[in-house]
Design a protein around this motif. Structure first.
Motif, PDB file in Angstrom:
ATOM      1  N   LEU A 160       4.739 -13.292  -4.573  1.00  0.00           N
ATOM      2  CA  LEU A 160       3.497 -13.600  -5.099  1.00  0.00           C
ATOM      3  C   LEU A 160       2.938 -14.118  -3.732  1.00  0.00           C
ATOM      4  N   MET A 161       3.261 -14.770  -3.306  1.00  0.00           N
ATOM      5  CA  MET A 161       2.759 -15.363  -1.458  1.00  0.00           C
ATOM      6  C   MET A 161       2.408 -14.221  -0.413  1.00  0.00           C
ATOM      7  N   ALA A 162       3.041 -13.379  -0.925  1.00  0.00           N
ATOM      8  CA  ALA A 162       2.888 -11.668  -0.146  1.00  0.00           C
ATOM      9  C   ALA A 162       1.359 -11.079  -0.508  1.00  0.00           C
ATOM     10  N   VAL A 163       1.127 -11.405  -2.019  1.00  0.00           N
ATOM     11  CA  VAL A 163       0.076 -11.156  -2.467  1.00  0.00           C
ATOM     12  C   VAL A 163      -1.017 -12.266  -2.359  1.00  0.00           C
ATOM     13  N   LEU A 164      -0.755 -13.406  -2.421  1.00  0.00           N
ATOM     14  CA  LEU A 164      -2.020 -13.787  -2.093  1.00  0.00           C
ATOM     15  C   LEU A 164      -2.714 -13.829  -0.730  1.00  0.00           C
ATOM     16  N   SER A 165      -1.653 -13.850   0.568  1.00  0.00           N
ATOM     17  CA  SER A 165      -2.040 -13.995   1.943  1.00  0.00           C
ATOM     18  C   SER A 165      -2.077 -12.436   1.635  1.00  0.00           C
ATOM     19  N   LEU A 182      -0.864  -4.170   0.554  1.00  0.00           N
ATOM     20  CA  LEU A 182      -1.447  -3.245  -0.504  1.00  0.00           C
ATOM     21  C   LEU A 182      -2.440  -4.118  -1.071  1.00  0.00           C
ATOM     22  N   SER A 183      -2.020  -5.696  -1.397  1.00  0.00           N
ATOM     23  CA  SER A 183      -2.883  -6.280  -1.672  1.00  0.00           C
ATOM     24  C   SER A 183      -4.135  -6.755  -0.969  1.00  0.00           C
ATOM     25  N   ALA A 184      -3.858  -6.514   0.421  1.00  0.00           N
ATOM     26  CA  ALA A 184      -5.036  -6.643   0.917  1.00  0.00           C
ATOM     27  C   ALA A 184      -6.834  -4.964   1.132  1.00  0.00           C
ATOM     28  N   MET A 185      -5.328  -4.254   0.589  1.00  0.00           N
ATOM     29  CA  MET A 185      -5.689  -2.547   0.913  1.00  0.00           C
ATOM     30  C   MET A 185      -6.844  -3.014  -0.495  1.00  0.00           C
ATOM     31  N   GLY A 186      -5.511  -3.259  -1.309  1.00  0.00           N
ATOM     32  CA  GLY A 186      -6.776  -3.221  -3.040  1.00  0.00           C
ATOM     33  C   GLY A 186      -7.490  -4.106  -2.432  1.00  0.00           C
ATOM     34  N   VAL A 187      -7.751  -5.698  -2.420  1.00  0.00           N
ATOM     35  CA  VAL A 187      -8.889  -6.549  -2.946  1.00  0.00           C
ATOM     36  C   VAL A 187      -9.984  -5.718  -1.623  1.00  0.00           C
ATOM     37  N   MET A 188      -9.442  -4.638  -0.259  1.00  0.00           N
ATOM     38  CA  MET A 188     -10.513  -4.542  -0.023  1.00  0.00           C
ATOM     39  C   MET A 188     -11.419  -3.717  -0.472  1.00  0.00           C
ATOM     40  N   LEU A 189     -10.935  -2.722  -1.260  1.00  0.00           N
ATOM     41  CA  LEU A 189     -11.354  -1.699  -2.154  1.00  0.00           C
ATOM     42  C   LEU A 189     -12.724  -2.240  -3.102  1.00  0.00           C
TER      43      LEU A 189
END
Length: 463
Positions: free
Chosen positions: A83-88, A189-196
């Motif tokens: 969860l911390m990784a996703v939020l980061s 992966l989280s960063a890529m998803g938010v960027m998209l």
């Protein structure tokens, strides 16, 4: 289904064996006569017998349950880190692109998305090559968090035992590498998803700015970084687009799309794919090494068990000093079917005639009055368990710890067990307080007891 989920894996069994060894090193030898006897009965090589003994002790003392609690805590700790990784990762993407009100400096955005990731990747690689302690801080934090979530005092030796076991095959570097790279992979992966999501729902303009440098270094850097993403189909701004983005904010949609595609491609190639490949490598090496894990039988804690588990002849007398404390005894019963009835006396004096007249089908096992007679009977019951076992006890004696442990051990070798509290010998009376102590102790063990001869029950199975 429950047995399948909670069944111990080969790694769990070796893990518990190491935990028992560490516990005995710190707290002294455990009461292990029954465990040693059952390990000898099951046979096998020394490593197999050591593991069998340790699993019996771990199950008796609650360490097996503590292991399950620890693993549940480890899963909760891993979920918290994920969860911390996703939020980061989401925070990195939001910080890099902003709210769309101002143009995005592409190289500042790229540094925000990849800078910390690449620095940590270099640190991980350096630690891996030099000492193999990569990811130690994150790994120790995960172990600490796992213990906090487990909240089981009996799990104190589990984390050290796991580290000791893994270090023998140098697997600690691979399992910690898998943890570190997987968490960074999730963050990317989280960063890529938010960027998209942001690039699909907002209009961003992209620029680069400099005071000291000319446009040519930025053009060269953009083209170099875009080579690998270009092979995967991502767009790369041409030199004219790069030069125009350094002078003014380009209004052409084609230029904005080229910069967005380039930024996504660079993050994918230099941020996400390296972590994916490294996580896959660590997982592959972890699975390879896990199958080769074995106990080091040359350690003092294991070498000292050789004579007890694979004896050339049975030893007599006291083997070990009594530990400061012993676990609680539980009686239970033997699973499966035995045959016949058996009567045995426990430490009866010579003034009491023995055995009483027995009905047909009931066997007299004599009186247990020495260590040798106890061990011999336990060995026999391990091979030929009775369906019904009656144990005659003299209630004028105190129910000491050794007697209760023996009663519990005898009860586990029979299908059903009763304790016969004998009447006092002629001319004597049984102290009421001591008799009450016997009742209380036998109730704690869960053993059926009475003061009438259970001979009919031994013969027929009922009263």
């Amino acid at each position: 289904m429950e047995d399948f989920v909670t069944a111990l894996t080969p790694l769990d069994k070796r893990w518990l064996t190491e935990a028992v060894r560490l516990r005995e090193e710190h707290a002294g030898p455990l009461e292990d006569q029954e465990a040693n006897r059952r390990a000898r009965q099951q046979g096998g090589e020394l490593a197999t017998r050591v593991e069998t003994r340790a699993l019996l002790l771990a199950d008796r003392d609650g360490m097996t349950t503590a292991l399950r609690h620890w693993k549940q805590g480890a899963r909760l700790a891993l979920l918290a880190l994920l969860l911390m990784a996703v939020l980061s990762g989401a925070g990195l993407a939001l910080a890099a692109l902003g709210d769309g009100q101002r143009p995005v400096n592409v190289f500042w955005a790229l540094g925000s998305l990849l800078g910390l990731n690449l620095l940590m990747l270099l640190g991980w690689a350096a630690g891996f090559m030099l000492s193999g302690e990569q990811g130690a801080v994150l790994g120790r934090f995960w172990l600490w968090l796992s213990e906090r979530f487990a909240r089981d005092a009996k799990a104190a030796q589990l984390a050290p035992a796991l580290l000791v076991l893994l270090q023998r095959q140098r697997l600690n570097r691979w399992v910690l590498g898998l943890l570190v790279n997987s968490l960074w992979l999730v963050a990317m992966l989280s960063a890529m998803g938010v960027m998209l999501a942001l690039l699909a729902t907002r209009r961003y303009g992209f620029v680069w700015e400099t005071t000291l440098l000319a446009a040519d270094p930025f053009i060269s850097l953009t083209q170099a970084l875009g080579v690998l993403p270009g092979l995967l189909g991502f767009a790369v701004p041409d030199p004219a687009m790069v030069r125009a983005s350094g002078d003014t904010l380009p209004a052409l949609a084609l230029t904005r799309q080229a910069w967005a595609s380039w930024l996504l491609g660079v993050v994918l190639v230099f941020g996400l794919l390296p972590r994916l490949l490294l996580a896959g490598l660590c997982l592959w090496r972890w699975r390879q090494g896990r199958s080769r894990l074995a106990l080091d039988l040359n350690l003092p804690g294991y070498a000292s068990l050789r004579e007890a588990l694979m004896p050339h002849s049975e030893r007599m007398g006291v083997q070990d000093d009594a530990p400061e404390s012993l676990p609680a005894f539980t009686a239970g019963q033997m699973p499966g079917d035995g045959s016949g009835g058996l009567l045995v006396g426990l430490e009866l004096d010579d003034q009491r005639p023995w055995p009483p007249a027995l009905p047909a089908g009931v066997t007299d096992a004599g009186v247990l009055d020495s260590r040798e007679s106890r061990n011999h009977l336990l060995e026999q019951l391990g091979r030929f368990p009775p369906a019904r076992l009656a144990i005659a006890c003299d209630p004028s004696r105190s129910p000491d710890r050794g007697s209760l442990a023996l009663l519990a051990e005898l009860a586990r070798t029979a299908g059903s067990t009763r304790v016969w509290l004998l009447p006092a010998t002629p001319g004597l009376t049984v102290d009421a307080q001591r008799l009450g102590d016997w009742h209380e102790a036998l109730d704690r063990l869960g053993l059926h007891h009475g003061e009438t001869p259970p001979l009919t029950w031994l013969e027929l199975g009922h009263d």
